[in-house]
Motif scaffolding. Structure first.
Motif, mmCIF file in Angstrom:
data_model
loop_
_atom_site.group_PDB
_atom_site.id
_atom_site.type_symbol
_atom_site.label_atom_id
_atom_site.label_comp_id
_atom_site.label_asym_id
_atom_site.label_seq_id
_atom_site.Cartn_x
_atom_site.Cartn_y
_atom_site.Cartn_z
ATOM 1 N N TYR A 81 38.421 26.123 30.171
ATOM 2 C CA TYR A 81 37.255 26.692 29.640
ATOM 3 C C TYR A 81 36.044 26.718 30.952
ATOM 4 C CZ TYR A 81 33.015 26.829 26.893
ATOM 5 O OH TYR A 81 31.566 27.157 26.186
ATOM 6 N N ALA A 82 36.099 25.697 31.884
ATOM 7 C CA ALA A 82 35.117 25.457 32.862
ATOM 8 C C ALA A 82 35.543 26.070 34.345
ATOM 9 C CB ALA A 82 34.826 24.179 33.117
ATOM 10 N N GLY A 83 36.757 26.992 34.041
ATOM 11 C CA GLY A 83 37.371 27.554 35.304
ATOM 12 C C GLY A 83 37.574 26.548 36.625
ATOM 13 N N THR A 84 37.847 25.265 36.332
ATOM 14 C CA THR A 84 37.945 24.358 37.407
ATOM 15 C C THR A 84 39.272 24.695 38.370
ATOM 16 O OG1 THR A 84 39.288 23.033 36.028
ATOM 17 C CG2 THR A 84 36.922 22.626 36.046
ATOM 18 N N PRO A 85 38.822 24.215 39.598
ATOM 19 C CA PRO A 85 40.097 24.613 40.451
ATOM 20 C C PRO A 85 41.358 23.977 40.084
ATOM 21 C CG PRO A 85 37.894 24.050 41.650
ATOM 22 C CD PRO A 85 37.731 23.908 40.106
ATOM 23 N N GLY A 86 42.360 24.712 40.176
ATOM 24 C CA GLY A 86 43.827 24.255 39.840
ATOM 25 C C GLY A 86 44.295 24.910 38.453
ATOM 26 N N SER A 87 43.335 25.527 37.830
ATOM 27 C CA SER A 87 43.613 26.377 36.631
ATOM 28 C C SER A 87 43.337 27.681 36.842
ATOM 29 C CB SER A 87 42.323 25.837 35.376
ATOM 30 O OG SER A 87 41.199 26.203 35.650
ATOM 31 N N VAL A 88 42.959 28.201 38.051
ATOM 32 C CA VAL A 88 42.656 29.537 37.929
ATOM 33 C C VAL A 88 43.597 30.455 38.551
ATOM 34 C CG1 VAL A 88 40.932 30.940 39.073
ATOM 35 C CG2 VAL A 88 40.048 28.903 38.422
ATOM 36 N N ILE A 89 43.893 31.971 37.883
ATOM 37 C CA ILE A 89 44.676 32.736 38.345
ATOM 38 C C ILE A 89 43.652 34.007 38.541
ATOM 39 C CG2 ILE A 89 46.517 34.216 37.608
ATOM 40 C CD1 ILE A 89 47.802 32.240 35.869
ATOM 41 N N THR A 90 43.763 34.860 39.495
ATOM 42 C CA THR A 90 42.769 35.868 39.687
ATOM 43 C C THR A 90 43.508 37.367 39.899
ATOM 44 O OG1 THR A 90 42.279 36.076 42.012
ATOM 45 C CG2 THR A 90 41.449 34.051 40.984
ATOM 46 N N PHE A 91 42.800 38.292 39.402
ATOM 47 C CA PHE A 91 43.668 39.595 39.624
ATOM 48 C C PHE A 91 42.442 40.511 40.311
ATOM 49 C CE2 PHE A 91 46.556 37.741 36.667
ATOM 50 C CZ PHE A 91 47.722 38.291 37.066
ATOM 51 N N PHE A 92 43.037 41.375 41.383
ATOM 52 C CA PHE A 92 42.297 42.542 41.654
ATOM 53 C C PHE A 92 42.744 43.655 41.077
ATOM 54 C CE2 PHE A 92 42.830 39.835 45.711
ATOM 55 C CZ PHE A 92 41.030 39.626 45.841
ATOM 56 N N VAL A 93 41.676 44.311 40.395
ATOM 57 C CA VAL A 93 41.959 45.628 39.535
ATOM 58 C C VAL A 93 42.137 46.917 40.362
ATOM 59 C CG1 VAL A 93 41.346 46.793 37.449
ATOM 60 C CG2 VAL A 93 41.123 44.456 37.477
ATOM 61 N N VAL A 94 43.275 47.463 40.492
ATOM 62 C CA VAL A 94 43.473 48.829 41.073
ATOM 63 C C VAL A 94 44.177 49.676 40.342
ATOM 64 C CG1 VAL A 94 44.045 49.834 43.185
ATOM 65 C CG2 VAL A 94 43.655 47.425 43.117
ATOM 66 N N PRO A 95 43.511 50.633 39.469
ATOM 67 C CA PRO A 95 44.403 51.384 38.336
ATOM 68 C C PRO A 95 45.403 52.329 38.842
ATOM 69 C CG PRO A 95 41.738 51.186 38.104
ATOM 70 C CD PRO A 95 42.313 50.675 39.280
ATOM 71 N N ALA A 96 45.087 52.804 40.315
ATOM 72 C CA ALA A 96 46.344 53.510 40.737
ATOM 73 C C ALA A 96 47.377 52.924 41.336
ATOM 74 C CB ALA A 96 45.544 54.703 41.470
ATOM 75 N N LEU A 97 47.524 51.514 41.208
ATOM 76 C CA LEU A 97 48.428 50.831 42.201
ATOM 77 C C LEU A 97 49.871 51.330 42.010
ATOM 78 C CD1 LEU A 97 47.830 48.387 43.990
ATOM 79 C CD2 LEU A 97 48.418 47.018 42.136
ATOM 80 N N ALA A 98 50.441 51.404 42.889
ATOM 81 C CA ALA A 98 51.974 51.719 43.043
ATOM 82 C C ALA A 98 52.832 50.575 42.832
ATOM 83 C CB ALA A 98 52.127 52.394 44.249
ATOM 84 N N LYS A 99 54.144 50.773 42.767
ATOM 85 C CA LYS A 99 55.283 49.734 42.526
ATOM 86 C C LYS A 99 55.224 48.894 43.850
ATOM 87 C CE LYS A 99 60.024 49.052 42.067
ATOM 88 N NZ LYS A 99 61.560 49.790 42.014
ATOM 89 N N ARG A 100 55.314 47.691 43.629
ATOM 90 C CA ARG A 100 55.643 46.709 44.860
ATOM 91 C C ARG A 100 56.957 46.670 45.298
ATOM 92 N NH1 ARG A 100 55.679 42.555 40.668
ATOM 93 N NH2 ARG A 100 57.313 41.266 40.868
ATOM 94 N N TYR A 101 57.172 46.471 46.463
ATOM 95 C CA TYR A 101 58.401 46.280 47.312
ATOM 96 C C TYR A 101 58.432 44.954 47.961
ATOM 97 C CZ TYR A 101 59.436 51.127 46.020
ATOM 98 O OH TYR A 101 59.822 52.157 45.685
#
Length: 296
Positions: A50-70
């Motif tokens: 709820y508070a976004g405290t360190p140790g609980s956080v997952i973040t994502f950079f949003v890139v709509p045209a992102l290709a498959k990873r290798y």
């Protein structure tokens, strides 16, 4: 020295599905919507308790045209998440109801999100979240995710990466596992290819470890310089101050302070409800909003 996991940051192509998965399915709170400070075209989503405290956080950079990873000669992989002891049957039923395929071991469930990120829910003998950190949702407070547990470093030479963690932080490698504190750990996995890694959907950009204060971070920076590690930058992100280093295997690691946190620029009660820019980017809002990648 203990350095619990602070957060992990990954790449997603599917903004709407990403948000649905991590909030509606996993029950995390959407605590911050901002931009990648190194590339303002990318939205940056933060999920946590709820508070976004360190140790609980997952973040994502949003890139709509992102290709498959290798994933080849070096990469970070998997997000281990702690859940209360006895809650595994609840999560098994929840994933099955959402038609999310999983494999079950004694005390864990393994599954993937739309970007093929490997996730693992693991029962641990820890207290449930305090009421002020529980997220209002369909998940009972005594079943909610407690926080981050682990990830994997895939590298060509695990001994060199182990030496980095020992010399800089005093953390020992025990049979390929480096304990960060009583619960958190990283796993060292040897790769057997010389083919280059290519970032893409579901790639983990970095893992961040918790440092108590800016003073402690500055001391760590000086030590890293003395030991001649590959330092990328020391920078204040607004919500925490960060030191970025490339460990010998080629993966990016971050060391981030515990404060000031996400409520520095919006109230706790309304975290994540609108696009927030750190004070040093606010004057560029019009230009940023005009070029930002659209959410899809």
């Amino acid at each position: 020295m203990t350095v619990p996991i602070h957060h992990v940051s990954l790449l997603t192509r599917y903004a709407e599905e990403n948000r649905f998965f991590y909030t509606t399915i996993l029950g995390l709170r959407f605590v911050k919507k901002t931009v990648n400070q190194d590339n303002h075209k990318m939205l940056h989503y933060y999920y946590g308790n709820y508070a976004g405290t360190p140790g609980s956080v997952i973040t994502f950079f949003v890139v709509p045209a992102l290709a498959k990873r290798y994933d080849n000669e070096h990469f970070l992989s998997s997000i281990g998440l702690k859940i209360p002891k006895g809650s595994l049957p609840f999560w098994e039923q929840r994933l099955a109801k959402a038609q999310i395929a999983f494999t079950k071991e004694l005390t864990s469930l393994q599954f993937k999100d739309r970007d093929q990120v490997n996730l693992r829910l693991v029962e641990v003998n820890q207290p449930t979240l305090s009421s002020n950190l529980q997220v209002p949702s369909s998940i009972p407070g005594n079943k909610q995710i407690l926080g981050l547990l682990s990830t994997e470093f895939h590298i060509a030479d695990p001994e060199k990466t182990a030496d980095f963690f020992y010399r800089l932080l005093g953390l020992k490698n025990e049979n390929g596992q480096i304990r960060l504190n009583k619960s958190d750990f990283i796993q060292l996995v040897s790769t057997n290819t010389s083919e280059k890694t290519r970032m893409g959907r579901g790639s983990m950009d970095h893992i961040a470890f918790s440092i108590k204060s800016e003073n402690d971070l500055d001391l760590l920076y000086k030590k890293a310089k003395q030991q001649r590690w590959q330092i990328e930058k020391l920078i204040h992100r607004g919500y925490f101050k960060s030191l970025y280093i490339r460990e010998p295997g080629g993966n990016r690691v971050e060391f981030a302070t515990l404060t000031p946190g996400f409520t520095i620029d919006e109230p706790l009660e309304t975290l994540g409800e609108r696009l927030i820019l750190p004070s040093f980017l606010e004057k560029k809002r019009t230009a940023i909003e005009a070029t930002i990648y659209q959410e899809k």
